[in-house]
Design a protein around this motif. Structure first.
Motif, PDB file in Angstrom:
ATOM      1  N   ASN A 260      65.081  96.769  30.217  1.00  0.00           N
ATOM      2  CA  ASN A 260      64.515  98.118  30.138  1.00  0.00           C
ATOM      3  C   ASN A 260      64.949  98.874  28.884  1.00  0.00           C
ATOM      4  O   ASN A 260      64.434  99.964  28.616  1.00  0.00           O
ATOM      5  CB  ASN A 260      64.928  98.937  31.375  1.00  0.00           C
ATOM      6  CG  ASN A 260      64.390  98.336  32.663  1.00  0.00           C
ATOM      7  OD1 ASN A 260      63.321  97.719  32.666  1.00  0.00           O
ATOM      8  ND2 ASN A 260      65.115  98.524  33.764  1.00  0.00           N
ATOM      9  N   LEU A 261      65.885  98.300  28.136  1.00  0.00           N
ATOM     10  CA  LEU A 261      66.401  98.978  26.937  1.00  0.00           C
ATOM     11  C   LEU A 261      65.420  98.757  25.781  1.00  0.00           C
ATOM     12  O   LEU A 261      65.698  98.034  24.825  1.00  0.00           O
ATOM     13  CB  LEU A 261      67.800  98.445  26.592  1.00  0.00           C
ATOM     14  CG  LEU A 261      68.857  98.612  27.690  1.00  0.00           C
ATOM     15  CD1 LEU A 261      70.150  97.918  27.297  1.00  0.00           C
ATOM     16  CD2 LEU A 261      69.108 100.089  27.971  1.00  0.00           C
ATOM     17  N   SER A 262      64.297  99.390  25.860  1.00  0.00           N
ATOM     18  CA  SER A 262      63.182  99.095  24.954  1.00  0.00           C
ATOM     19  C   SER A 262      63.462  99.470  23.501  1.00  0.00           C
ATOM     20  O   SER A 262      62.731  99.047  22.610  1.00  0.00           O
ATOM     21  CB  SER A 262      61.910  99.790  25.441  1.00  0.00           C
ATOM     22  OG  SER A 262      62.133 101.192  25.573  1.00  0.00           O
ATOM     23  N   ASN A 263      64.494 100.295  23.255  1.00  0.00           N
ATOM     24  CA  ASN A 263      64.837 100.656  21.874  1.00  0.00           C
ATOM     25  C   ASN A 263      66.008  99.838  21.333  1.00  0.00           C
ATOM     26  O   ASN A 263      66.479 100.096  20.228  1.00  0.00           O
ATOM     27  CB  ASN A 263      65.187 102.151  21.792  1.00  0.00           C
ATOM     28  CG  ASN A 263      63.965 103.019  21.700  1.00  0.00           C
ATOM     29  OD1 ASN A 263      62.968 102.759  22.368  1.00  0.00           O
ATOM     30  ND2 ASN A 263      64.007 104.058  20.870  1.00  0.00           N
ATOM     31  N   LEU A 264      66.462  98.851  22.103  1.00  0.00           N
ATOM     32  CA  LEU A 264      67.620  98.054  21.699  1.00  0.00           C
ATOM     33  C   LEU A 264      67.296  97.205  20.471  1.00  0.00           C
ATOM     34  O   LEU A 264      66.287  96.496  20.438  1.00  0.00           O
ATOM     35  CB  LEU A 264      68.059  97.152  22.858  1.00  0.00           C
ATOM     36  CG  LEU A 264      69.463  96.562  22.782  1.00  0.00           C
ATOM     37  CD1 LEU A 264      70.509  97.668  22.849  1.00  0.00           C
ATOM     38  CD2 LEU A 264      69.685  95.564  23.923  1.00  0.00           C
ATOM     39  N   HIS A 265      68.160  97.298  19.457  1.00  0.00           N
ATOM     40  CA  HIS A 265      68.011  96.494  18.238  1.00  0.00           C
ATOM     41  C   HIS A 265      69.011  95.332  18.194  1.00  0.00           C
ATOM     42  O   HIS A 265      68.724  94.301  17.589  1.00  0.00           O
ATOM     43  CB  HIS A 265      68.226  97.371  16.997  1.00  0.00           C
ATOM     44  CG  HIS A 265      67.133  98.340  16.745  1.00  0.00           C
ATOM     45  ND1 HIS A 265      66.019  98.038  15.998  1.00  0.00           N
ATOM     46  CD2 HIS A 265      66.965  99.626  17.152  1.00  0.00           C
ATOM     47  CE1 HIS A 265      65.216  99.088  15.938  1.00  0.00           C
ATOM     48  NE2 HIS A 265      65.769 100.074  16.642  1.00  0.00           N
ATOM     49  N   TYR A 266      70.153  95.523  18.804  1.00  0.00           N
ATOM     50  CA  TYR A 266      71.253  94.555  18.633  1.00  0.00           C
ATOM     51  C   TYR A 266      71.913  94.317  19.980  1.00  0.00           C
ATOM     52  O   TYR A 266      72.367  95.267  20.637  1.00  0.00           O
ATOM     53  CB  TYR A 266      72.257  95.130  17.637  1.00  0.00           C
ATOM     54  CG  TYR A 266      73.412  94.225  17.271  1.00  0.00           C
ATOM     55  CD1 TYR A 266      73.305  93.325  16.208  1.00  0.00           C
ATOM     56  CD2 TYR A 266      74.614  94.284  17.966  1.00  0.00           C
ATOM     57  CE1 TYR A 266      74.378  92.513  15.863  1.00  0.00           C
ATOM     58  CE2 TYR A 266      75.684  93.470  17.623  1.00  0.00           C
ATOM     59  CZ  TYR A 266      75.552  92.583  16.571  1.00  0.00           C
ATOM     60  OH  TYR A 266      76.615  91.769  16.222  1.00  0.00           O
ATOM     61  N   LEU A 267      71.970  93.049  20.407  1.00  0.00           N
ATOM     62  CA  LEU A 267      72.630  92.681  21.660  1.00  0.00           C
ATOM     63  C   LEU A 267      73.526  91.475  21.405  1.00  0.00           C
ATOM     64  O   LEU A 267      73.043  90.371  21.138  1.00  0.00           O
ATOM     65  CB  LEU A 267      71.596  92.347  22.734  1.00  0.00           C
ATOM     66  CG  LEU A 267      72.163  91.869  24.088  1.00  0.00           C
ATOM     67  CD1 LEU A 267      73.117  92.896  24.682  1.00  0.00           C
ATOM     68  CD2 LEU A 267      71.028  91.552  25.068  1.00  0.00           C
ATOM     69  N   ASN A 268      74.841  91.697  21.477  1.00  0.00           N
ATOM     70  CA  ASN A 268      75.812  90.644  21.198  1.00  0.00           C
ATOM     71  C   ASN A 268      76.743  90.504  22.392  1.00  0.00           C
ATOM     72  O   ASN A 268      77.633  91.330  22.617  1.00  0.00           O
ATOM     73  CB  ASN A 268      76.621  90.982  19.942  1.00  0.00           C
ATOM     74  CG  ASN A 268      77.562  89.850  19.539  1.00  0.00           C
ATOM     75  OD1 ASN A 268      77.778  88.908  20.289  1.00  0.00           O
ATOM     76  ND2 ASN A 268      78.127  89.952  18.346  1.00  0.00           N
ATOM     77  N   LEU A 269      76.522  89.434  23.165  1.00  0.00           N
ATOM     78  CA  LEU A 269      77.380  89.098  24.307  1.00  0.00           C
ATOM     79  C   LEU A 269      78.032  87.730  24.103  1.00  0.00           C
ATOM     80  O   LEU A 269      78.411  87.053  25.070  1.00  0.00           O
ATOM     81  CB  LEU A 269      76.557  89.103  25.606  1.00  0.00           C
ATOM     82  CG  LEU A 269      75.821  90.410  25.945  1.00  0.00           C
ATOM     83  CD1 LEU A 269      75.048  90.258  27.253  1.00  0.00           C
ATOM     84  CD2 LEU A 269      76.783  91.588  26.027  1.00  0.00           C
ATOM     85  N   ASN A 270      78.174  87.299  22.851  1.00  0.00           N
ATOM     86  CA  ASN A 270      78.758  85.994  22.533  1.00  0.00           C
ATOM     87  C   ASN A 270      80.204  85.907  23.032  1.00  0.00           C
ATOM     88  O   ASN A 270      80.910  86.909  23.147  1.00  0.00           O
ATOM     89  CB  ASN A 270      78.755  85.753  21.025  1.00  0.00           C
ATOM     90  CG  ASN A 270      77.373  85.693  20.439  1.00  0.00           C
ATOM     91  OD1 ASN A 270      76.434  85.224  21.074  1.00  0.00           O
ATOM     92  ND2 ASN A 270      77.220  86.177  19.207  1.00  0.00           N
TER      93      ASN A 270
END
Length: 586
Positions: A94-104
């Motif tokens: 739902n985070l439609s404005n998300l540019h960066y997702l880092n769960l490494n």
């Protein structure tokens, strides 16, 4: 009025800035975004994270550890290496404005939510080094703004979705170290901006799609340790920017395409552990920036191309476990930065080129399990004594030069050489073991009879009876090697008129021969003096009976033996049949 307006302007700007900052502190983040973050915290044991400052407190979301907010929307989540345990909630989609997702680098399990396909503004997605399972959602092909997709080192299975070929802005695609099956989708050839493609350590099968040759910006193509089959596409030769090509550990067959020589920026090439056949293309000599070439454990045949000598930056050359034949080209001594040279387990023949002595940076040299022979070149003494591997075992070498190896290379391995032949000349048996004769000890055995006859410094043996004989030879310097001969069936000459060989002291002459001749000095180094009682024709032979030269001498004369290698020879008086054993010492 103009002056008053000018004076008021800075104050307006000042209060505007204060108001904006204050507004940002009090205006809440989009409720849907907030709820998604709460789900993430609860689903991944947020209370045990390494860093969880301000999460689920009254503090603004923008102050929560790892969260970036722009306006009212969450735009970045960076919880890399933060001890997340549990699963990813689908509400993150739902985070439609998300540019960066880092769960490494966490311990997240479960599946990648298909809802991630809704993150249309995402340009980085990093989920590597977790415990994710299941398939890669085809919905990820909707992320048209994605630059970097990193799903490596998980437990992902099933096929690579062809929809990933829609990610035309992708620069890096890393799916390595999973359990992916099926073939590499040809649609990946649409990723014209791709620099890095890593799909190694999976269970992929089928062919390498020729469409990968369209990835003209590609620098790294890493596909090792899969189950890929078929030929290496010649279209890969179009990847002029490629720096690293690793296709090892597959089931690739056919020949190495000559187009590989077009990869002039290639610094590392690994094709080991496949089923490649045919010859190594001459075009590899064009890879002037190549540092490592690994072609071991294939079915390559033909000779080693001399063009490899053009690769001045080469530090690693691994050609072992193939079916290569012919001689080792002297040009291999040109890449003076070479550290690893493995040519073992082939069918190479001939001598070791002296130019290998130029490789002063060598640490690993393995020439074992070939058919190499001849004298070990003195130049190998120039190689550093710190060589971790120096292996000449399982070839056709004798002690000819092996003493130098034993003295200059403390870690050298040179045992298990091939059987040496036994030569019979009259009632004499001998072998050619090389080395300094005084250092050699010969033990002669009769098959079926206990015991042996030990002779030091002389390979000549006079059997006392008929039978089958063989010998073993040891050397007091090259102690690691024991040479063994083949077995010869010896039958004593029928009459005393059959020529016999003189002993090493040249005191046993032929019986019933009137025209005897003298030979001195013996051993000889350069000039052999001969004295006869008349005009005679002499023939000098090696131990196999091959005539090396003939000369007519009347009274006194000399024979120049400078060009002969050290060993045992025979000088026969063709006029009388008398024979002398001659030792040439070098």
């Amino acid at each position: 009025m103009k002056t008053k307006s000018t004076l008021l302007f800075p104050a307006v700007v000042f209060f505007s800035i204060i108001y904006t900052a204050a507004y940002a502190q009090v205006v809440p983040v989009n409720e849907q975004d907030s709820l998604a973050l709460v789900d993430l915290y609860n689903s991944t044991n947020g209370s045990a994270w390494r860093f969880n400052g301000n999460w689920l407190t009254a503090q603004p979301v923008r102050t929560w550890y790892g969260i970036t907010v722009t306006g009212r929307r969450v735009t970045e989540i960076d919880l890399n290496r933060n001890n997340l345990k549990g699963h990813i909630p689908s509400s993150l989609g739902n985070l439609s404005n998300l540019h960066y997702l880092n769960l490494n680098l966490n311990q997240i399990n479960g599946i990648i939510p298909a809802s991630f396909g809704n993150l249309s503004n995402l340009d980085y997605l990093g989920l590597s080094d977790n415990q994710l399972s299941g398939s890669i959602p085809s919905s990820l092909g909707n992320l048209s703004n994605l630059n970097d997709l990193n799903l490596g080192t998980n437990q992902l299975s099933s096929h690579i979705p062809s929809s990933l070929g829609n990610l035309v802005n992708l620069v890096s695609l890393y799916l390595a170290h999973n359990q992916l099956t099926g073939s590499i989708p040809s649609t990946l050839g649409n990723l014209s901006n791709l620099n890095d493609l890593g799909i190694e350590e999976n269970r992929l099968n089928g062919n390498i799609p020729p469409s990968l040759g369209n990835l003209l910006n590609l620098r790294y193509l890493i596909l090792y340790n899969n189950q890929l089959s078929g030929n290496i596409p010649s279209s890969l030769g179009k990847l002029a920017n490629l720096s690293d090509l690793e296709l090892d550990g597959n089931q690739l067959s056919g020949s190495i395409p000559s187009s590989i020589g077009n990869l002039i920026n290639l610094s590392f090439l690994s094709l080991t552990n496949n089923q490649l056949s045919g010859s190594i293309p001459l075009s590899v000599g064009k890879l002037v920036n190549l540092g490592g070439m690994e072609l071991s454990s294939n079915k390559l045949s033909g000779s080693i191309p001399a063009s490899i000598g053009n690769l001045s930056n080469l530090y690693e050359l691994l050609l072992s476990n193939n079916q290569l034949s012919g001689s080792i080209p002297s040009s291999i001594g040109n890449p003076v930065n070479l550290v690893f040279l493995y040519l073992n387990n082939n069918q190479l023949s001939g001598t070791i080129p002296s130019e290998l002595g130029n490789l002063i940076n060598l640490s690993f040299l393995n020439l074992s399990h070939n058919k190499l022979s001849g004298k070990i070149p003195a130049g190998l003494a120039n190689l550093p004594q710190s060589l971790y591997t120096f292996d000449l075992s399982y070839n056709l070498f004798t002690y000819n030069g092996m003493q130098l190896v034993a003295q200059s290379q403390p870690f050298a391995i040179y045992n298990h050489q091939a059987l040496i032949p036994v030569h019979q000349n009259g009632n004499t048996l001998s072998v050619s073991a090389g080395g300094t004769l005084k250092n050699n000890t010969y033990k002669w055995f009769k098959v079926g009879q206990a015991g042996n006859t030990t002779i030091k410094g002389d390979s000549v043996f006079h059997p006392s009876e008929n039978g089958r004989y063989f010998t073993t030879v040891t050397n007091s310097v090259a102690t690691q090697l024991t040479l063994k001969s083949d077995t010869i069936k010896y039958t004593a000459p029928a009459t005393l008129s059959t020529p016999a060989i003189a002993s090493s002291e040249n005191i046993i002459q032929q019986q019933d021969k009137k025209n005897l001749f003298l030979v001195y000095p013996n051993p000889a180094k350069n000039i052999l003096h001969v004295q006869t009682s008349g005009k005679v024709i002499l023939a000098l032979t090696d131990q196999s009976g091959k005539i090396l030269l003939t000369k007519t001498i009347e009274g006194n004369g000399v024979i120049n033996v400078t060009q002969l290698t050290g060993g045992i020879y025979y000088l026969k008086n063709n006029t009388t049949g008398a024979v002398h054993k001659v030792i040439v010492s070098k």
